[in-house]
Design a protein around this motif. Sequence first.
Motif, PDB file in Angstrom:
ATOM      1  N   VAL A  64       9.905  -9.062  -3.000  1.00  0.00           N
ATOM      2  CA  VAL A  64      10.010  -7.692  -2.481  1.00  0.00           C
ATOM      3  C   VAL A  64       9.016  -6.777  -3.186  1.00  0.00           C
ATOM      4  N   GLY A  65       8.832  -6.967  -4.490  1.00  0.00           N
ATOM      5  CA  GLY A  65       7.865  -6.162  -5.228  1.00  0.00           C
ATOM      6  C   GLY A  65       6.455  -6.327  -4.684  1.00  0.00           C
ATOM      7  N   ILE A  66       6.081  -7.565  -4.370  1.00  0.00           N
ATOM      8  CA  ILE A  66       4.751  -7.836  -3.801  1.00  0.00           C
ATOM      9  C   ILE A  66       4.611  -7.155  -2.445  1.00  0.00           C
ATOM     10  N   SER A  67       5.641  -7.285  -1.614  1.00  0.00           N
ATOM     11  CA  SER A  67       5.587  -6.680  -0.281  1.00  0.00           C
ATOM     12  C   SER A  67       5.526  -5.164  -0.366  1.00  0.00           C
ATOM     13  N   PHE A  68       6.305  -4.586  -1.267  1.00  0.00           N
ATOM     14  CA  PHE A  68       6.339  -3.136  -1.393  1.00  0.00           C
ATOM     15  C   PHE A  68       4.990  -2.602  -1.864  1.00  0.00           C
ATOM     16  N   MET A  69       4.341  -3.314  -2.768  1.00  0.00           N
ATOM     17  CA  MET A  69       3.016  -2.906  -3.238  1.00  0.00           C
ATOM     18  C   MET A  69       2.016  -2.914  -2.079  1.00  0.00           C
ATOM     19  N   ARG A  70       2.082  -3.931  -1.244  1.00  0.00           N
ATOM     20  CA  ARG A  70       1.181  -4.003  -0.095  1.00  0.00           C
ATOM     21  C   ARG A  70       1.394  -2.838   0.869  1.00  0.00           C
ATOM     22  N   VAL A  71       2.650  -2.490   1.093  1.00  0.00           N
ATOM     23  CA  VAL A  71       2.941  -1.365   1.997  1.00  0.00           C
ATOM     24  C   VAL A  71       2.398  -0.062   1.429  1.00  0.00           C
ATOM     25  N   MET A 119      -8.997 -11.804  10.328  1.00  0.00           N
ATOM     26  CA  MET A 119      -8.916 -13.031   9.534  1.00  0.00           C
ATOM     27  C   MET A 119     -10.292 -13.670   9.365  1.00  0.00           C
ATOM     28  N   LEU A 120     -11.136 -13.588  10.418  1.00  0.00           N
ATOM     29  CA  LEU A 120     -12.481 -14.139  10.317  1.00  0.00           C
ATOM     30  C   LEU A 120     -13.330 -13.348   9.322  1.00  0.00           C
ATOM     31  N   ILE A 121     -13.113 -12.031   9.265  1.00  0.00           N
ATOM     32  CA  ILE A 121     -13.931 -11.180   8.400  1.00  0.00           C
ATOM     33  C   ILE A 121     -13.388 -11.152   6.972  1.00  0.00           C
ATOM     34  N   LEU A 122     -12.072 -10.964   6.853  1.00  0.00           N
ATOM     35  CA  LEU A 122     -11.466 -10.736   5.536  1.00  0.00           C
ATOM     36  C   LEU A 122     -10.793 -11.964   4.950  1.00  0.00           C
ATOM     37  N   GLY A 123     -10.644 -13.020   5.740  1.00  0.00           N
ATOM     38  CA  GLY A 123      -9.889 -14.169   5.253  1.00  0.00           C
ATOM     39  C   GLY A 123      -8.395 -13.912   5.341  1.00  0.00           C
ATOM     40  N   VAL A 124      -7.634 -14.632   4.531  1.00  0.00           N
ATOM     41  CA  VAL A 124      -6.179 -14.486   4.568  1.00  0.00           C
ATOM     42  C   VAL A 124      -5.646 -13.928   3.245  1.00  0.00           C
ATOM     43  N   GLY A 125      -6.501 -13.269   2.485  1.00  0.00           N
ATOM     44  CA  GLY A 125      -6.085 -12.712   1.202  1.00  0.00           C
ATOM     45  C   GLY A 125      -5.434 -11.347   1.346  1.00  0.00           C
ATOM     46  N   GLU A 126      -5.395 -10.624   0.235  1.00  0.00           N
ATOM     47  CA  GLU A 126      -4.732  -9.326   0.215  1.00  0.00           C
ATOM     48  C   GLU A 126      -5.437  -8.306   1.102  1.00  0.00           C
ATOM     49  N   SER A 127      -6.756  -8.434   1.245  1.00  0.00           N
ATOM     50  CA  SER A 127      -7.501  -7.479   2.071  1.00  0.00           C
ATOM     51  C   SER A 127      -6.985  -7.471   3.504  1.00  0.00           C
ATOM     52  N   LEU A 128      -6.619  -8.628   4.013  1.00  0.00           N
ATOM     53  CA  LEU A 128      -6.097  -8.713   5.372  1.00  0.00           C
ATOM     54  C   LEU A 128      -4.792  -7.934   5.502  1.00  0.00           C
ATOM     55  N   LYS A 129      -3.896  -8.105   4.543  1.00  0.00           N
ATOM     56  CA  LYS A 129      -2.624  -7.377   4.602  1.00  0.00           C
ATOM     57  C   LYS A 129      -2.855  -5.873   4.536  1.00  0.00           C
ATOM     58  N   VAL A 200       5.304  -8.998   9.643  1.00  0.00           N
ATOM     59  CA  VAL A 200       4.635  -9.835  10.644  1.00  0.00           C
ATOM     60  C   VAL A 200       3.442 -10.555  10.040  1.00  0.00           C
ATOM     61  N   VAL A 201       2.600  -9.827   9.311  1.00  0.00           N
ATOM     62  CA  VAL A 201       1.398 -10.454   8.759  1.00  0.00           C
ATOM     63  C   VAL A 201       1.754 -11.442   7.653  1.00  0.00           C
ATOM     64  N   GLU A 202       2.820 -11.173   6.895  1.00  0.00           N
ATOM     65  CA  GLU A 202       3.252 -12.124   5.878  1.00  0.00           C
ATOM     66  C   GLU A 202       3.833 -13.386   6.509  1.00  0.00           C
ATOM     67  N   LEU A 203       4.450 -13.253   7.675  1.00  0.00           N
ATOM     68  CA  LEU A 203       4.952 -14.432   8.372  1.00  0.00           C
ATOM     69  C   LEU A 203       3.813 -15.345   8.819  1.00  0.00           C
TER      70      LEU A 203
END
Length: 260
Positions: A64-71, A119-129, A200-203
């Motif tokens: 939850v901490g990781i998700s909250f930081m992303r939001v 996803m093609l530009i940023l990959g699947v890392g944190e930048s995408l989220k 959704v993106v984390e799924l």
Amino acid sequence: MRGKAVGLAGVNWAAALILPLFILALWQAAAAYAWVSPLILPAPALVLQSATELFGSGQIFAEVGISFMRVLVGLAIGGSLGLACGVMMARSESFEAYVGPTIRMIWLVPTLGWLPFLMLILGVGESLKFAMIAKTCFFPLLVTSYEGTRALPQRYLEVARVLELPRGQTLRKVIIPAILPSLFAGFRLALSKGWQALVVVELIASSSGIGYLMNWGRKLFYLDVVIVTMILVGLIGWTLDRLMLRAEKHLTLWQARSAG
């Protein structure tokens, strides 16, 4: 009056609990009488046990901490850009003419429609989220800041001209304070939309976060874990919405007292 208000609050809470308790009773009956396979719908007791284990191990707090930081990061990026564009579109007809149609066209493409491209530009890392959440949070702040600025009484801006305030000070000291109620409504909507986009993106593309935990449970057919995460996502989203609503009411009350 205070006692009456407390009594009404108690009645409202009791009414709000009727439907969840009914669903819980129906869920328990379905598990007890095997209306649905336990592989599909685990019993409430098993879900409670799984929740206890997840909270006890601390895993749920980490996810939850990781998700909250992303939001928060996505909201900060998308919200600030939406606020800036909304005010500029309301204050400048040329900016509205050149930029407005493009922004509206981009918004009309659903957030998930941007996922393969990003996803093609940023990959699947944190930048995408961050990008997905920022895109989702952008438009609510754009609309509310635009509408709030357009509805701003002209006398406020006339006072700024008389005082010869620079554009930056006019924005900070006149426009932003005057449209704060609209901005809070936009932040409230952006936060709820951003939380949904995050899950959704984390799924789809993540190795951490509450959405990842939900997807992990789905892949291993741990439906008890899936239900725990579903309930937790709903509770967190509801809590964030209530906190923003309370902040908005407090701000509105403060402004009314100041105006009085």
